[in-house]
Each structure stands twice: as structure tokens, then as C-alpha cells.
Write an enzyme that holds these catalytic residues in place. Structure first.
Site, short mmCIF file in Angstrom:
data_model
loop_
_atom_site.label_atom_id
_atom_site.label_comp_id
_atom_site.label_asym_id
_atom_site.label_seq_id
_atom_site.Cartn_x
_atom_site.Cartn_y
_atom_site.Cartn_z
N HIS A 187 0.87 -1.17 0.00
CA HIS A 187 0.00 0.00 0.00
C HIS A 187 0.90 1.23 0.00
CE1 HIS A 187 -2.86 2.97 1.59
NE2 HIS A 187 -3.85 2.13 1.33
N ASP A 227 3.02 -4.44 8.22
CA ASP A 227 1.77 -3.72 8.02
C ASP A 227 0.65 -4.74 8.16
OD1 ASP A 227 -0.52 -2.54 7.05
OD2 ASP A 227 0.37 -1.81 5.19
N GLN A 235 -4.51 -5.40 7.03
CA GLN A 235 -5.45 -6.37 6.48
C GLN A 235 -5.43 -7.70 7.23
OE1 GLN A 235 -7.68 -5.59 4.37
NE2 GLN A 235 -6.88 -3.59 3.77
N LYS A 245 -10.45 -0.66 10.40
CA LYS A 245 -10.56 -1.91 9.65
C LYS A 245 -10.88 -3.08 10.58
CE LYS A 245 -7.22 -0.37 6.16
NZ LYS A 245 -8.12 -0.15 5.02
N CYS A 261 -4.66 2.33 -3.81
CA CYS A 261 -3.44 2.85 -3.19
C CYS A 261 -2.28 1.87 -3.34
CB CYS A 261 -3.66 3.19 -1.72
SG CYS A 261 -4.82 4.53 -1.44
#
Length: 403
Positions: free
Chosen positions: A115, A192, A195, A218, A358
Site C-alpha cells: 500500500h 503492516d 489487512q 478496519k 493505493c
């Protein structure tokens, strides 16, 4: 499948098929009530006052920190830094750790699938320090072969920063092998987890991650609350990212002594209500069970993929296996721009994403300019998927191509 929509006011009170969960998830009633209760009953500035109301607000804020600590299995609560989102968490590490550590000739390793939020900060760090930014390349299915990931690590690798799960393809990065390889040469790794945190169990100590970032929104929490996990020894050695109120022990005309962790990195008035609501979101998820959530989302992903494969004009990006998508399916339709796909589906009350997500370098690498994306959460149903499949199968007809 149990219908969880009754817990989500927006979903229970509308006819929308919400399939944009990789962008942000809906909030269950329990989360909304937790935030409302904080402001109705405990609204005072956490960490600032010595009166009872302020102390209660502080206790609830710090209890939320401990809840996050247990959720990702951190060793201690002071390793949990509250931020606004994943983007701010990554920038904190890039500015505070990378700029004070890197030098010319050092290497930063990221992947082509990042991203922009996990790419632009490292481009900045490379420019300002003279370090070299290296990219891991994925195959057409979005996979990163473990042996190639390990081979990309060199004695000059000081930082590796990768997405645990791709926000475009849903593919899981072989992070365990990467972490071992980077640690073997004395580097550090940032994951990261934007997700992954909402969908799969995470244990930062088992992973041995040095830093890990994710966003509350999220994870069914409010927008504006995020998390950075960092190993205590690393965070202790890092200078503050932002300076100002509450991150100090004392201030003189000449300078300041900074507060200990975690408050050194939480300048200004904190998002107390957001932190409390994030803790409530974690409670809700763990009441259901992360393994149950993962299994349910896999079933929905498999059902969706099987339906999409029935139409030759639909092209799924990445792997054809449901296990490789973690609820995220990006696709194109012959002759139809992804923006038109999303607009046509929106007319039927179906919310999906369209664009570059993104992740423009990844899409260029895959040979597409943009895609449509359907992303699933455990509260989605087979009825949601059936509505999506029915609508997506007539997109070309709506655009004048016939069947």
C-alpha cells in the site's frame, strides 16, 4: 451461517450489501455503545487531571492499551502506542527509527505489493539518509516465493517493511522467513497488519516482529484510532515523532525531558473514546473467535470465487484458490472500466471498491491500470454474495455489450 448483521446498526437497518470491508469495516452496536458511554460518563482528558473523572478516563484509556497488548500478544502494555491509523504508525517508525539509524549504503527492503502508506515513508527515508530502497517482486498470482524473499536480504539490509496480507490480492507474505533472515543480518522488520489484524490471529512474540501497525477502523473500531507495536528496547532508543503536551516529564527554556513509554509517542490530547471503542471491538471479535472468523470468511471467499469463475468475461487477479485471498478479490470485466462496474453495482445497493487501491506499482506490475475489488467480512452472508454475483453478471449488458 449465523447472521451477525443484527449486531450492526447500519447493516440491520438497510438493504445494502456492503462488500468493501478491506477499506473499512462496519461497527457493531457494542462498539458504538462503548464509545458513547465513554463520552457520556467519563469525558475528561486522559492523563491530565488528578480529579476523579479524569482518573477514570485515564484508567479506561490504559485498560484499552492492555486489551490491545493481549490481542496481539505483546510482552508488555508500554509496547503499544496509540496513533491515528496504520499510516501514522508506519510514518512514526520511518521518521523516528529510520532517519536516526540509516546511513548511505544501507538497504531498506519492501515489496512491490505495498500500500502507498508502506511505500512512500520508505522512499522518503531512503532519500534523506542515502539508503537504497529495494523491492521484492511477486509472481502473477501475487505470491512471494520464500527462497526469493530470503535471498533478497543482504548484510546491508537494515529495515524490511512489508504487508502481512496484500490489500489488493489478499495474498499472505511469508513473513516468518523474512523476519528470520533480516534478524540474522542484524536488521529489523515492520509488518503492516492493516489487512491481517481483523481476520487472522496475530502473536507478535511468536512472529518476532520488531514493529507492527494496524488501524482500528478496519477492525470495526472508530476511524482515527490506530496501533503501533514496537519492541521496548527499540522504542526506548527512538526519539519522539511528535512533541508537545503530555509526552514530557519536564520542560525548561532550553529543552525537555521526555516521558517514558508509551507516552513519549502520544503527544497532545489522545483519542480516549476511540481507544475504548477499539478495546470493545477486540472483545466482540474474540467473543466470536478469530479462528471462527477466518473459517467463515474463507467459506464466503470460496463461494464468491466459484460464482465469478462461471463467467468468462470476469478475470480475477492473483491466485484462483480461495485460500490465497483472505476475503479480498480484485477483478476486471472485459470491456468495462472498474469505475463503471462499481457504479452499476451501487445502483443495486452493492458497495464494492474500484480504482488502484493505493497500490499503483503493484497494478502496473500485474499489467492493469485499475480493478474492482470485493472484500468480505464474517458478517457478510451468502445472500450478499448472490446479489453481487447476479449484478456483476449483467454489467456488460448494462454497458451495451449484450451477454
Amino acid at each position: 451461517m449465523e447472521n451477525f448483521k443484527k449486531d450492526f446498526p447500519l447493516l440491520a437497518g438497510s438493504d445494502i450489501a456492503y462488500l468493501d470491508n478491506a477499506a473499512t469495516e462496519q461497527r457493531p452496536r457494542q462498539v458504538l455503545e462503548a464509545e458513547r458511554e465513554f463520552y457520556n460518563k467519563y469525558n475528561a482528558n486522559p492523563l491530565r487531571g488528578l480529579y476523579a473523572l479524569a482518573m477514570e478516563a485515564t484508567e479506561r484509556y490504559e485498560a484499552a492499551r492492555e486489551r490491545v497488548q493481549k490481542f496481539i500478544h505483546a510482552a508488555r502494555p508500554e509496547e503499544i502506542i496509540f496513533t491515528r491509523n496504520t499510516t501514522e504508525s508506519i510514518n512514526l517508525v520511518a521518521y523516528s527509527y529510520a532517519l536516526s539509524t540509516l546511513k548511505p549504503g544501507d538497504e531498506i527492503l519492501i515489496s512491490i505489493a505495498e500500500h502507498h502508506s508502506n511505500m512512500l515513508p520508505w522512499q522518503m527515508a531512503a532519500r534523506q539518509t542515502g539508503a537504497t530502497l529495494k523491492y521484492l517482486e511477486c509472481g502473477p498470482d501475487g505470491s512471494f516465493p520464500e527462497e526469493e524473499v530470503v535471498a533478497a536480504v543482504t548484510p546491508r539490509t537494515k529495515i524490511a517493511a512489508v504487508a502481512h496480507i496484500s490489500n489488493v490480492l489478499g495474498k499472505v507474505m511469508p513473513v516468518e522467513a523474512l523476519i528470520r533472515a533480516v534478524h540474522a543480518v542484524g536488521g529489523v522488520v515492520l509488518l503492516d497488519a492493516a489487512q491481517s489484524a481483523p481476520h487472522v490471529p496475530i502473536d507478535v512474540q511468536k512472529l518476532d516482529a520488531d514493529f507492527l501497525a494496524f488501524s482500528g477502523h478496519k477492525l470495526m473500531a472508530p476511524m482515527g484510532i490506530g496501533v503501533l507495536y514496537g519492541k521496548k528496547a527499540l522504542l526506548d532508543a527512538m526519539p519522539p515523532f511528535l512533541t508537545g503536551g503530555e509526552m514530557i516529564e519536564s520542560v525548561t527554556r532550553e529543552g525537555a525531558t521526555y516521558a517514558p513509554l508509551p507516552h513519549k509517542f502520544e503527544a497532545g490530547t489522545v483519542n480516549g473514546g476511540g481507544a475504548v471503542a477499539l478495546a470493545a471491538a477486540i472483545d466482540y471479535l474474540e467473543t466470536i473467535g478469530m479462528e471462527t472468523i477466518h473459517k467463515r470468511e474463507l467459506e464466503l471467499t470460496r463461494y464468491t470465487l466459484e460464482g465469478m469463475k462461471q463467467r468468462a468475461c470476469i478475470h480475477v487477479q492473483g491466485s484462483g484458490r480461495a485460500e490465497d485471498h483472505c476475503g479480498i478479490i480484485s477483478f476486471t470485466i472485459d470491456g468495462v472500466h472498474p469505475h463503471d462496474i462499481a457504479t452499476i453495482l451501487d445502483a443495486d445497493g452493492i458497495a464494492i471498491r474500484a480504482g488502484h487501491h493505493c497500490a499503483q506499482p503493484l497494478l502496473k506490475h500485474l499489467g492493469v491500470m485499475s480493478t474492482a475489488r470485493v472484500s468480505l467480512a464474517f458478517y457478510n452472508t451468502e445472500e450478499d454474495v448472490d446479489r453481487f454475483l447476479k449484478a456483476v453478471c449483467r454489467v456488460r449488458r448494462e454497458m451495451g455489450y449484450g451477454e
